[in-house]
Design an enzyme around this catalytic site. Structure first.
Site, PDB file in Angstrom:
ATOM      1  N   TYR A  67       0.819  -1.210   0.000  1.00 34.45           N
ATOM      2  CA  TYR A  67       0.000   0.000   0.000  1.00 34.45           C
ATOM      3  C   TYR A  67       0.857   1.267   0.000  1.00 34.45           C
ATOM      4  O   TYR A  67       1.761   1.420   0.817  1.00 34.45           O
ATOM      5  CB  TYR A  67      -0.940   0.045   1.215  1.00 34.45           C
ATOM      6  CG  TYR A  67      -1.637   1.391   1.301  1.00 34.45           C
ATOM      7  CD1 TYR A  67      -2.694   1.695   0.454  1.00 34.45           C
ATOM      8  CD2 TYR A  67      -1.188   2.387   2.169  1.00 34.45           C
ATOM      9  CE1 TYR A  67      -3.293   2.940   0.477  1.00 34.45           C
ATOM     10  CE2 TYR A  67      -1.782   3.638   2.202  1.00 34.45           C
ATOM     11  CZ  TYR A  67      -2.833   3.909   1.348  1.00 34.45           C
ATOM     12  OH  TYR A  67      -3.414   5.149   1.357  1.00 34.45           O
ATOM     13  N   HIS A  97      -2.330  16.706  -2.715  1.00 35.91           N
ATOM     14  CA  HIS A  97      -2.764  16.820  -1.317  1.00 35.91           C
ATOM     15  C   HIS A  97      -2.484  18.205  -0.721  1.00 35.91           C
ATOM     16  O   HIS A  97      -2.904  18.493   0.378  1.00 35.91           O
ATOM     17  CB  HIS A  97      -2.091  15.732  -0.456  1.00 35.91           C
ATOM     18  CG  HIS A  97      -2.686  14.355  -0.661  1.00 35.91           C
ATOM     19  ND1 HIS A  97      -2.986  13.834  -1.896  1.00 35.91           N
ATOM     20  CD2 HIS A  97      -3.032  13.388   0.231  1.00 35.91           C
ATOM     21  CE1 HIS A  97      -3.483  12.614  -1.770  1.00 35.91           C
ATOM     22  NE2 HIS A  97      -3.526  12.312  -0.479  1.00 35.91           N
ATOM     23  N   ASN A 210       1.848  11.382   6.172  1.00 37.43           N
ATOM     24  CA  ASN A 210       0.858  10.579   6.876  1.00 37.43           C
ATOM     25  C   ASN A 210       1.144  10.601   8.384  1.00 37.43           C
ATOM     26  O   ASN A 210       1.786   9.708   8.915  1.00 37.43           O
ATOM     27  CB  ASN A 210       0.894   9.143   6.330  1.00 37.43           C
ATOM     28  CG  ASN A 210      -0.501   8.550   6.258  1.00 37.43           C
ATOM     29  OD1 ASN A 210      -1.322   8.809   7.117  1.00 37.43           O
ATOM     30  ND2 ASN A 210      -0.762   7.764   5.249  1.00 37.43           N
ATOM     31  N   TYR A 298     -17.235  31.782  46.236  1.00 38.07           N
ATOM     32  CA  TYR A 298     -16.541  30.628  45.628  1.00 38.07           C
ATOM     33  C   TYR A 298     -15.325  31.012  44.802  1.00 38.07           C
ATOM     34  O   TYR A 298     -14.349  30.277  44.737  1.00 38.07           O
ATOM     35  CB  TYR A 298     -17.509  29.864  44.722  1.00 38.07           C
ATOM     36  CG  TYR A 298     -18.576  29.091  45.435  1.00 38.07           C
ATOM     37  CD1 TYR A 298     -18.688  29.112  46.831  1.00 38.07           C
ATOM     38  CD2 TYR A 298     -19.484  28.323  44.714  1.00 38.07           C
ATOM     39  CE1 TYR A 298     -19.671  28.405  47.473  1.00 38.07           C
ATOM     40  CE2 TYR A 298     -20.475  27.594  45.354  1.00 38.07           C
ATOM     41  CZ  TYR A 298     -20.572  27.644  46.741  1.00 38.07           C
ATOM     42  OH  TYR A 298     -21.545  26.932  47.370  1.00 38.07           O
ATOM     43  N   ARG A 301     -12.804  31.273  47.531  1.00 42.07           N
ATOM     44  CA  ARG A 301     -12.685  30.134  48.432  1.00 42.07           C
ATOM     45  C   ARG A 301     -12.351  28.830  47.696  1.00 42.07           C
ATOM     46  O   ARG A 301     -11.640  27.974  48.198  1.00 42.07           O
ATOM     47  CB  ARG A 301     -14.010  29.958  49.198  1.00 42.07           C
ATOM     48  CG  ARG A 301     -13.849  29.171  50.456  1.00 42.07           C
ATOM     49  CD  ARG A 301     -15.157  28.631  51.024  1.00 42.07           C
ATOM     50  NE  ARG A 301     -16.312  29.481  50.831  1.00 42.07           N
ATOM     51  CZ  ARG A 301     -17.567  29.048  50.965  1.00 42.07           C
ATOM     52  NH1 ARG A 301     -17.802  27.796  51.323  1.00 42.07           N
ATOM     53  NH2 ARG A 301     -18.584  29.851  50.752  1.00 42.07           N
ATOM     54  N   PHE A 347      -1.898   6.751  12.281  1.00 39.86           N
ATOM     55  CA  PHE A 347      -2.089   8.123  11.785  1.00 39.86           C
ATOM     56  C   PHE A 347      -3.349   8.759  12.349  1.00 39.86           C
ATOM     57  O   PHE A 347      -3.579   9.943  12.182  1.00 39.86           O
ATOM     58  CB  PHE A 347      -2.203   8.076  10.247  1.00 39.86           C
ATOM     59  CG  PHE A 347      -3.164   7.017   9.801  1.00 39.86           C
ATOM     60  CD1 PHE A 347      -4.525   7.234   9.861  1.00 39.86           C
ATOM     61  CD2 PHE A 347      -2.699   5.760   9.417  1.00 39.86           C
ATOM     62  CE1 PHE A 347      -5.413   6.227   9.516  1.00 39.86           C
ATOM     63  CE2 PHE A 347      -3.597   4.762   9.063  1.00 39.86           C
ATOM     64  CZ  PHE A 347      -4.957   4.990   9.118  1.00 39.86           C
ATOM     65  N   GLU A 432     -11.795   6.310   4.380  1.00 45.22           N
ATOM     66  CA  GLU A 432     -11.335   6.943   5.617  1.00 45.22           C
ATOM     67  C   GLU A 432     -12.590   7.513   6.271  1.00 45.22           C
ATOM     68  O   GLU A 432     -12.862   8.701   6.229  1.00 45.22           O
ATOM     69  CB  GLU A 432     -10.276   7.973   5.259  1.00 45.22           C
ATOM     70  CG  GLU A 432      -9.109   7.233   4.618  1.00 45.22           C
ATOM     71  CD  GLU A 432      -8.089   8.089   3.880  1.00 45.22           C
ATOM     72  OE1 GLU A 432      -8.154   9.324   3.978  1.00 45.22           O
ATOM     73  OE2 GLU A 432      -7.231   7.497   3.213  1.00 45.22           O
TER      74      GLU A 432
END
Ligand SMILES: *[C@@H]1O[C@H](CO)[C@@H](O)[C@H](O)[C@H]1NC(C)=O
Ligand SMILES: *[C@@H]1O[C@H](CO)[C@@H](O)[C@H](O)[C@H]1NC(C)=O
Ligand SMILES: CC(=O)N[C@H]1CO[C@H](CO)[C@@H](O)[C@@H]1O
Length: 552
Positions: A67, A97, A210, A298, A301, A347, A432
């Site tokens: 792959y 990409h 990746n 608060y 405190r 990844f 994906e």
């Protein structure tokens, strides 16, 4: 002043950091981002890189189908690519990409991104060649930084778009920045520094993109800044408590022993050490010692409880980020010793994504509670001080709008704290099909942290201004030191003037951790005197324990 300061080891003195893929910390990464050091690979890492590349070259020579090395990507995983086109396959991957949008990351953040990618490649499980890795380090050393748009990662198959832009510049395409050239065509920037562009070998495109390095490098900055502001918030809140004439009873160690969360106990100890009247007496506390107040609101405190869980969450997040910083996150992974490559899911960005969502939610609380304390300082019916901390109210508005700024920032944070990692959208034609949205988790964590720093800057200014009305009485020594520090950059508010510059100046003090530096010796001294176990066996052990970054 105790001697510990002199033992502190400062990594800023180091010319380079040795990266091996196993020992980088979030603090180191931030200083690499500032350009304080260059990078060198450990010899061991170089060996591992060489060995896994040899395995990859064998795979390609033997014509095996693997792959991303000899096939297409994502949905195209079954398309086998001929050997003659394997380099083109990787170049096409980077070009296609590089599809990010938005403003580019700053040079500091791009430097962190590049440094972190180098570190994870140094683990020797990605199959990058030593030649290409050296070219990346040369570019880092020369501060030749690619144009990386901040948006466009879903944080599942890694931060594909931003990391592709990082790689594209190194290939001599798109734009790059260097201190010498500013923004220019990457090709010319590299040339101007005597560097050659990377030419990708089989799998190298995948090895470069990746992974989760954008989420993680931005996350490293966010968590380091969160830690810095969180401990300074304790000092600021203690100062406000003094100005509002609060009581220290709620910080009694016996109360916190009964609910012993580490952060809660730590914050209570810090409050005791800062407000302790026997040690460094406070004339302000003495002046209301016999008042009838038993307990405070608060926001005063409950600081140990609220600031405490922030402290513990930061520790939790920091742990995850630091594991991620030293993790191999690409795919497939190369195992030279087993002679094989294995496909997996390292990844996927869910780990840093979730952690950074928690970070936002936690650290936001410091500003949320701080804004309420600012209100108490400004509101005369709660403070017993002039309205908005100024004389001649009406003619002067004092802190009226500084409080609005704090309210606006806290409100903005409430929207930003909606976790991004609860979302997922299926990508790559349903291959994906579950993603982390961690890129947005990281970017908004940085924004939340910055707003928190700004709100606490306003509280610190307001608390110091409150002190002016209590003079000539003095508070405790450590809190007077914090007051003096602020007064080196901001004058008391006698009559109205331009406020933004004051906020900015105090914000810088917090970023530089100056407020922590002036109070820390007193906190540590108190710790040693009151908690026998904290006494060091040797002075060196003590100094190392105090320092966040282990020396390299
Ligand atoms: C990164 O690895 C995952 C898992 O194999 C894969 O689905 C994804 O397509 C890879 N990225 C690219 C650009 O191929
Ligand atoms: C980067 O700079 C460091 C420190 O000067 C040097 O030791 C190292 O060899 C340089 N690395 C490369 C690949 O140029
Ligand atoms: C982030 C941070 O400051 N964490 C601190 C929380 O409190 C513990 C003590 O219990 C410290 O050791 C951590 O450094």
């Amino acid at each position: 002043m105790p001697p510990l300061i002199f033992f502190m080891f400062d990594i800023a003195f180091l010319q380079y950091l040795l990266l091996d893929g196993n020992s980088l910390t979030s603090a180191d990464l931030v200083s690499l981002g500032k350009g304080l050091h260059k990078i060198k690979l450990s010899p061991d890492a170089e060996n591992k890189v060489v060995q896994s590349r040899e395995l990859l070259d064998t795979i390609v020579k033997d014509n095996k189908v693997v792959y991303g090395i000899t096939t297409g990507f994502g949905k195209f995983a079954r398309t086998v690519i001929p050997v003659s086109k394997l380099n083109e396959l990787q170049e096409n991957l980077i070009r296609s990409h590089s599809a990010g949008v938005g403003s580019p990351l700053s040079p500091e953040r791009t430097r962190m991104l590049l440094a972190l990618r180098i570190n994870v490649l140094a683990k020797g499980h990605s199959g990058i060649s030593l030649e290409t890795l050296h070219k990346m380090i040369e570019a880092f050393n020369a501060s030749c930084l690619s144009y990386v748009p901040e948006k466009g990662t879903v944080g599942a198959s890694g931060d594909l778009a931003p990391l592709s832009h990082l790689a594209l510049g190194l290939m001599g395409e798109g734009k790059m920045w260097s201190p010498m050239s500013g923004w220019a065509d990457a090709k010319y920037v590299l040339e101007a520094h005597g560097l050659k562009p990377i030419s990708l070998k089989p799998k190298e495109g995948l090895a470069l993109i990746n992974g989760t390095q954008m989420i993680t490098s931005l996350g490293a900055e966010a968590v380091e800044r969160a830690q810095a502001v969180a401990r300074q918030a304790d000092i600021i809140a203690a100062l406000t408590l003094e100005v509002l004439k609060g009581t220290t009873k709620a910080f009694d160690s016996d109360i916190h022993k009964l609910r012993p969360h580490p952060g809660q106990k730590e914050v209570a100890l810090r409050f005791r050490s800062l407000l302790d009247s026997d040690h460094h007496p406070s004339e302000i506390a003495e002046s209301h010692r016999f008042c009838d107040r038993v307990q405070d609101a608060y926001t005063l405190r409950c600081c140990p409880q609220v600031h405490g869980v922030v402290n513990d969450t930061i520790d939790f997040v920091k742990n995850i980020i630091n594991t991620e910083i030293n993790s191999a996150t690409d795919n497939p992974m190369v195992f030279a010793e087993r002679g094989e490559t294995i496909s997996g899911g390292n990844f996927h960005g869910e780990y840093p994504a979730k952690a950074l969502d928690y970070l936002s939610i936690a650290v936001h609380e410091l500003a949320s509670i701080s804004e309420r304390r600012i209100e108490r300082l400004c509101n005369p019916s709660l403070s017993e001080l002039p309205a908005f901390l100024v004389n001649d109210g009406g003619l002067n508005s004092g802190f009226m709008i500084a409080h609005c700024t704090a309210a606006a920032l806290v409100s903005e944070n409430k929207v930003l704290c909606h976790p991004s990692s609860v979302d997922s959208l299926s990508t790559s034609a349903a291959t994906e099909d579950h993603v982390s949205m961690g890129g947005w988790a990281a970017r908004k964590a940085l924004r939340v942290v910055e707003h928190v720093e700004q709100v606490l800057s306003i509280e610190l200014l307001a608390a110091c201004q409150g002190i002016e009305f209590l003079r000539p009485l003095r508070t405790t020594t450590p809190l007077e030191k914090a007051y003096d520090l602020v007064r080196t950059v901001v004058k008391p508010w006698i009559k109205d003037r331009f406020m933004a510059a004051d906020i900015e100046a105090v914000h810088q003090l917090l970023l530089d951790q100056k407020v922590w530096s002036v109070a820390q010796p007193y906190i540590e001294k108190y710790r040693m005197e009151h908690i026998p176990e904290s006494r060091p066996s040797s002075p060196t052990a003590f100094s190392l324990e105090l320092h966040d970054t282990p020396p390299k």
